[in-house]
Design an enzyme around this catalytic site. Structure first.
Site, PDB file in Angstrom:
ATOM      1  N   LYS A  12      -7.491  -4.618 -10.087  1.00  0.00           N
ATOM      2  CA  LYS A  12      -7.656  -3.461  -9.294  1.00  0.00           C
ATOM      3  C   LYS A  12      -6.703  -2.257  -9.909  1.00  0.00           C
ATOM      4  CE  LYS A  12      -9.144  -5.638  -5.226  1.00  0.00           C
ATOM      5  NZ  LYS A  12      -8.953  -6.535  -4.101  1.00  0.00           N
ATOM      6  N   ASP A  19     -10.894  -0.209   2.113  1.00  0.00           N
ATOM      7  CA  ASP A  19     -11.919  -1.447   2.108  1.00  0.00           C
ATOM      8  C   ASP A  19     -12.826  -1.540   3.029  1.00  0.00           C
ATOM      9  OD1 ASP A  19     -11.042  -3.384   0.326  1.00  0.00           O
ATOM     10  OD2 ASP A  19      -9.309  -4.108   1.235  1.00  0.00           O
ATOM     11  N   GLN A  53      -4.002  -6.843   0.291  1.00  0.00           N
ATOM     12  CA  GLN A  53      -4.693  -7.885  -0.353  1.00  0.00           C
ATOM     13  C   GLN A  53      -4.823  -9.229   0.721  1.00  0.00           C
ATOM     14  OE1 GLN A  53      -6.402  -7.806  -3.330  1.00  0.00           O
ATOM     15  NE2 GLN A  53      -7.362  -9.825  -2.554  1.00  0.00           N
TER      16      GLN A  53
END
Ligand code: NAD
Length: 300
Positions: free
Chosen positions: A54, A121, A98
């Site tokens: 990422k 997200d 994460q």
């Protein structure tokens, strides 16, 4: 092999060029550089490798990326305090925690700390609720990437039968919604299968579009697939392989060999859905930066 490959890596490269150009244009016009803040707790190697991917994607696209690594024994309060600081940091437009987080930390509490306008997200209750109501929001990256890939390949969904294997909050449930909603890439008749489903093959054999997110290798084999179907393999599983440099290789949830003899389209693992997930994260971060610059609302 009958199936055509849905090359997520190539499509992702094309979309990332567009995102990088839009980011440069935003910076030129407003001085705002899209910024992503990433929190990684502990040292799970798979999570560390996702975070590295990422960050690489951010720097390749001209984004600002700040990454915080906390030790595995961090408390929930440590993580929440860090995210609260990121909520108030004007350089950061998108925040990513994460997952999975270590056991002592309540993931839902952490997710709910992220401001909805920085929730790139698409995991906060506000964004999930807005998605279900078909309101502008940040769509979750993997489901969004799947639907966009189908559209990009010209695979019709409207009026067709879609089967999703998996009912997780991050893949199964949201992709089922996107496939059924009355919108481009949707309007399919969707069936969701899960561990409570008996006779999985009875459902998968009816699917024109089969999305597999079970997290188990060989969940779908060629005899379970309708000839000509589009098979989207979301799974990423590490299997031991002494001949590989790292001692393992990545496989999906689908038996590529047998399914590619029957399907019309198939995504490979790696190089299928993974690169698109990261690309949709960049897209959401760019939209969040535009929102902060007073330009846009995030789009569905
Ligand atoms: P999860 O473990 O949270 O959910 C798996 C789901 O599959 C569950 O709902 C379960 O009911 C269902 N399931 C498991 N075995 C089944 C079976 N035999 N028959 C029917 N249903 C079954 O997993 P997740 O977070 O949704 O992720 C799924 C997979 O996708 C994992 O391999 C994960 O690593 C991968 N993933 C990949 C990406 C990407 O970007 N490529 C993103 C997210 C997740």
């Amino acid at each position: 092999m009958a199936a055509r490959i849905l090359d997520g890596k190539a499509v992702a490269a094309e979309w990332r060029r567009e995102i990088a150009a839009e980011a440069a244009e935003l910076e030129r016009r407003t001085g705002v550089t899209p910024g992503l803040g990433v929190v990684l707790v502990g040292d799970d190697p798979a999570s560390a490798s996702y975070v590295a991917g990422k960050e690489r994607a951010c720097s390749d696209s001209g984004f600002f990326a700040l990454d915080w690594r906390l030790p595995a024994d961090s408390t929930q309060a440590d993580v929440i305090e860090l995210i609260s600081r990121m909520n108030g940091d004007p350089r950061i437009h998108g925040i990513l925690a994460q997952l999975p987080l270590p056991r002592q930390i309540d993931e839902q509490a952490v997710i709910e700390t992220i401001l909805p306008e920085k929730d790139v997200d698409g995991f906060t209750p506000v964004n999930v609720g807005r998605m279900l109501l078909d309101l502008p929001c940040f769509l979750p990256c993997t489901p969004h990437g799947i639907v966009r890939l189908l559209m990009h390949a010209g695979i019709a969904t409207s009026g067709r039968s879609a089967v999703v294997i998996g009912r997780s909050n991050i893949v199964g449930k949201p992709v089922a919604h996107l496939l059924m909603r009355k919108a481009p890439g949707g309007n399919a008749t969707v069936t969701v299968c899960h561990t409570g489903t008996s006779d999985l093959a009875r459902f998968t054999r009816e699917a024109d579009i089969l999305v597999v997110a079970a997290g188990k290798p060989m969940t779908v084999t060629g005899d379970m697939v309708k000839p000509g179907a589009a098979v989207i393999d979301v799974g990423v599983n590490r299997v031991a392989d002494a001949s590989a440099a790292k001692g393992f290789r990545l496989v999906g949830d689908v038996d590529f060999h047998s399914v590619s003899q029957v399907a019309g389209w198939i995504t490979p693992v790696p190089g299928g859905i993974g690169p698109l997930t990261i690309t949709m994260l960049l897209r959401n971060t760019l939209e969040a930066a535009k929102l902060a610059a007073g330009q846009h609302h995030p789009t569905v």
